[in-house]
Design an enzyme around this catalytic site. Structure first.
Site, PDB file in Angstrom:
ATOM      1  N   ASP A 120       0.718  -1.100  -0.084  1.00  0.00           N
ATOM      2  CA  ASP A 120      -0.030   0.137  -0.019  1.00  0.00           C
ATOM      3  C   ASP A 120       0.920   1.315   0.114  1.00  0.00           C
ATOM      4  OD1 ASP A 120      -2.373   1.875   0.810  1.00  0.00           O
ATOM      5  OD2 ASP A 120      -3.413  -0.257   0.614  1.00  0.00           O
ATOM      6  N   ASP A 121       0.449   2.292   0.649  1.00  0.00           N
ATOM      7  CA  ASP A 121       0.921   3.598   0.617  1.00  0.00           C
ATOM      8  C   ASP A 121       2.356   3.858   1.344  1.00  0.00           C
ATOM      9  OD1 ASP A 121       1.289   6.404  -0.160  1.00  0.00           O
ATOM     10  OD2 ASP A 121      -0.504   7.070   0.858  1.00  0.00           O
TER      11      ASP A 121
ATOM     12  N   ASP B  13     -13.622   4.162   3.980  1.00  0.00           N
ATOM     13  CA  ASP B  13     -12.856   3.035   4.632  1.00  0.00           C
ATOM     14  C   ASP B  13     -13.361   2.237   5.709  1.00  0.00           C
ATOM     15  OD1 ASP B  13     -10.853   3.948   2.723  1.00  0.00           O
ATOM     16  OD2 ASP B  13      -9.405   4.570   4.240  1.00  0.00           O
TER      17      ASP B  13
ATOM     18  N   LYS C 210      -3.650  -0.586  -7.040  1.00  0.00           N
ATOM     19  CA  LYS C 210      -4.443  -0.182  -5.973  1.00  0.00           C
ATOM     20  C   LYS C 210      -4.219   1.480  -6.260  1.00  0.00           C
ATOM     21  CE  LYS C 210      -6.163   0.685  -1.487  1.00  0.00           C
ATOM     22  NZ  LYS C 210      -5.936   0.286  -0.066  1.00  0.00           N
TER      23      LYS C 210
ATOM     24  N   ASP D  82      -5.914   4.992  -5.535  1.00  0.00           N
ATOM     25  CA  ASP D  82      -6.459   6.035  -4.399  1.00  0.00           C
ATOM     26  C   ASP D  82      -7.197   7.284  -5.143  1.00  0.00           C
ATOM     27  OD1 ASP D  82      -7.771   6.042  -1.896  1.00  0.00           O
ATOM     28  OD2 ASP D  82      -5.709   5.316  -0.947  1.00  0.00           O
TER      29      ASP D  82
ATOM     30  N   ARG E  56     -13.878   0.318  -5.119  1.00  0.00           N
ATOM     31  CA  ARG E  56     -14.369   0.509  -3.797  1.00  0.00           C
ATOM     32  C   ARG E  56     -15.839   1.374  -3.987  1.00  0.00           C
ATOM     33  NH1 ARG E  56     -10.782   1.376   0.314  1.00  0.00           N
ATOM     34  NH2 ARG E  56     -12.632   2.377   1.334  1.00  0.00           N
TER      35      ARG E  56
ATOM     36  N   GLN F 249     -25.926  -5.856  -8.878  1.00  0.00           N
ATOM     37  CA  GLN F 249     -26.556  -5.593 -10.048  1.00  0.00           C
ATOM     38  C   GLN F 249     -25.508  -5.185 -11.254  1.00  0.00           C
ATOM     39  OE1 GLN F 249     -29.969  -2.975 -11.060  1.00  0.00           O
ATOM     40  NE2 GLN F 249     -29.655  -2.166  -8.922  1.00  0.00           N
TER      41      GLN F 249
END
Length: 471
Positions: free
Chosen positions: A72-73, A209, A147, A149, A205, A251
């Site tokens: 991650d970061d 968070d 990923k 952001d 997402r 959906q």
């Protein structure tokens, strides 16, 4: 008790909104893996990634499908004179290519992180306006997953068109490199991502968070669970808050593009065992990515046995790729200490004509719950084959490994033969066709056309069943 909502979004011809293929050929099932952020945040290093990967492999999680190791970061120290990102030499002395090679040699896939903004969320260089050179950096370092952001985006949001354009720039740049890179959007569901995400990405997402709380409201997550088009997503969102936001979005997710409910908090914080089971079950039901957020080197046995429950993972990895639908939802008076209390019923189709159902008790006391075939096959017409068939019922948690077995695996850092399912040797699809009992759970009964499934569900708990035609 009163009826709050009834969602009925499944198409009568169930194939009709699952016809679009993956935009880049990836993400045919939801991604599985591990991400450092929930536990380690900025405390990242080469050793952390490689040691974690070794542990995931040794305790059998890799062969269950947890293949992506995602950094991650906070990994960068800036840019070089040519504008390319540079890895922090203190944290990654051998460079990112070395990490990628080590992971690939152990049959893992390597994920990295950036942001569609001037800076990342932790204040490191972002990729806005530098998409092509950054995409090439990831490709040069043999990255398999990005990923991406949403911090420091210079106000380039507010309409679906503006957010789509900003995220499409990196999508195009990744594709231009020629390397297959799974593209995971992390824009918190802003600007109705579920409508346009599948055009350019493999997952997105759909909320703020997550935090390791089952139902606690938090002012930092200002939108309640019914605000799926949240204008200020925030963070510290509870499991039930995110799940309720996701309910109408099934959906819009499917093969090649998945609604991402955020990383798993199993083994993080102080969730009860029933809360962890509910969390894992529902992320599997709605086909969210299953990304471990815990420190796998310090997992408690009960959390490990949840992550390794192959009968539940098989629901998530089902090749039909259709998220379950919330059929009904009621508030109940037995609220928890935060004043939250509700019960829900979810149902969804699986490969080979099977069906999965979940009875979820978000109240504070154990309660009897039930479902009929009309609940389960809520889109079927009277006299349809589903409603006139008897179905065998398999409890998907009944064959969970006990804590003694889980503790032995964790202490010995080794899985004995056949203790866990091995999806590397035989896919979940093939295992189900072969009738592998580890993927079915335990048969607990049969429901006839006029019958009822009755069970008692613990507080903040779940009953999860696979149904298969008896004929």
């Amino acid at each position: 008790m009163f009826n709050l909502n009834f969602f009925n979004y499944t198409c009568h011809c169930e194939w009709c909104f699952w016809v679009l293929p993956s935009y880049n050929g990836l993400g045919l099932t939801p991604q599985m893996g591990w991400d450092n952020w929930n536990t380690f945040a900025c405390n990242v290093s080469e050793d952390l990634l490689l040691n974690t990967a070794d542990r995931i492999s040794d305790i059998g999680l890799k062969d269950l499908g947890y293949k992506y190791v995602i950094l991650d970061d906070c990994w960068s120290s800036g840019r070089d004179e040519d504008g390319f990102l540079v890895a922090d030499e203190q944290k990654f002395p051998n460079g990112m290519g070395h990490v990628a090679d080590r992971l690939h040699n152990n049959s893992f896939l390597f994920g990295m992180y950036s942001s569609a903004g001037e800076y990342t969320c932790a204040g490191y260089p972002g990729s806005l306006g530098r998409e092509e050179e950054d995409a090439q950096f990831f490709a040069n370092n043999r990255v398999d997953y990005l990923k991406y952001d949403n911090c420091y985006n210079k106000g380039r949001f507010g309409t679906p068109e503006s957010s789509h354009k900003r995220y499409k720039a990196m999508s195009d740049a990744l594709n231009k490199t020629g390397r297959p890179i799974f593209y995971s959007l992390c824009n918190w569901g802003q600007d109705l991502t579920f409508y346009w995400g599948s055009d350019i990405a493999n997952s997105w997402r759909m909320s703020g968070d997550i935090t390791a709380e089952f139902s606690r409201p938090d002012s930092r997550c200002p939108c309640d669970g019914d605000e799926y088009d949240c204008k200020y997503a925030g963070y510290h969102c509870s499991i039930m808050n995110i799940l309720n936001k996701a309910a109408p979005m099934g959906q819009n997710g499917g093969i090649g593009g998945w609604n991402d409910l955020d990383n798993l908090e199993v083994g993080v914080g102080n969730l009860t065992d029933d809360e962890e089971k509910t969390h894992f079950s529902m992320w599997a039901m709605v086909k969210s990515p299953l990304i471990i957020g815990a420190d796998v080197n310090h997992l408690k046995a009960s959390s490990y046995s949840i992550y390794s429950q192959s009968s539940v993972i098989a629901i998530n990895q089902d090749p039909k790729g259709i998220p379950a639908t919330r059929v009904w939802r009621y508030y109940v008076p037995q609220t928890d200490k935060y004043g939250q209390g509700e019960i829900q019923f979810w149902s969804g189709p699986l490969e080979n004509g099977d069906q999965v159902i979940a009875l979820l008790n978000g109240g504070m006391k154990a309660r009897p719950m039930n479902a009929t075939l009309e609940d389960i096959f809520f889109d079927s017409y009277q006299g349809s084959e589903e409603l006139s068939t008897s179905w065998d019922i398999y409890d998907l948690w009944a064959n969970r490994i006990d804590n003694a077995t889980a503790s032995a695996i964790l202490e010995n850092n080794k899985v004995t033969n056949n203790t866990l399912y091995n999806a590397t040797k035989l896919s979940y699809k093939e295992g189900l066709l072969n009738g592998d009992s580890r993927l079915f759970g335990t048969k607990v009964g049969t429901i006839s056309p006029d019958g009822i499934i009755n069970t008692t569900v613990p507080a903040h708990g779940i009953a999860l069943y696979r149904l298969r035609s008896s004929s």
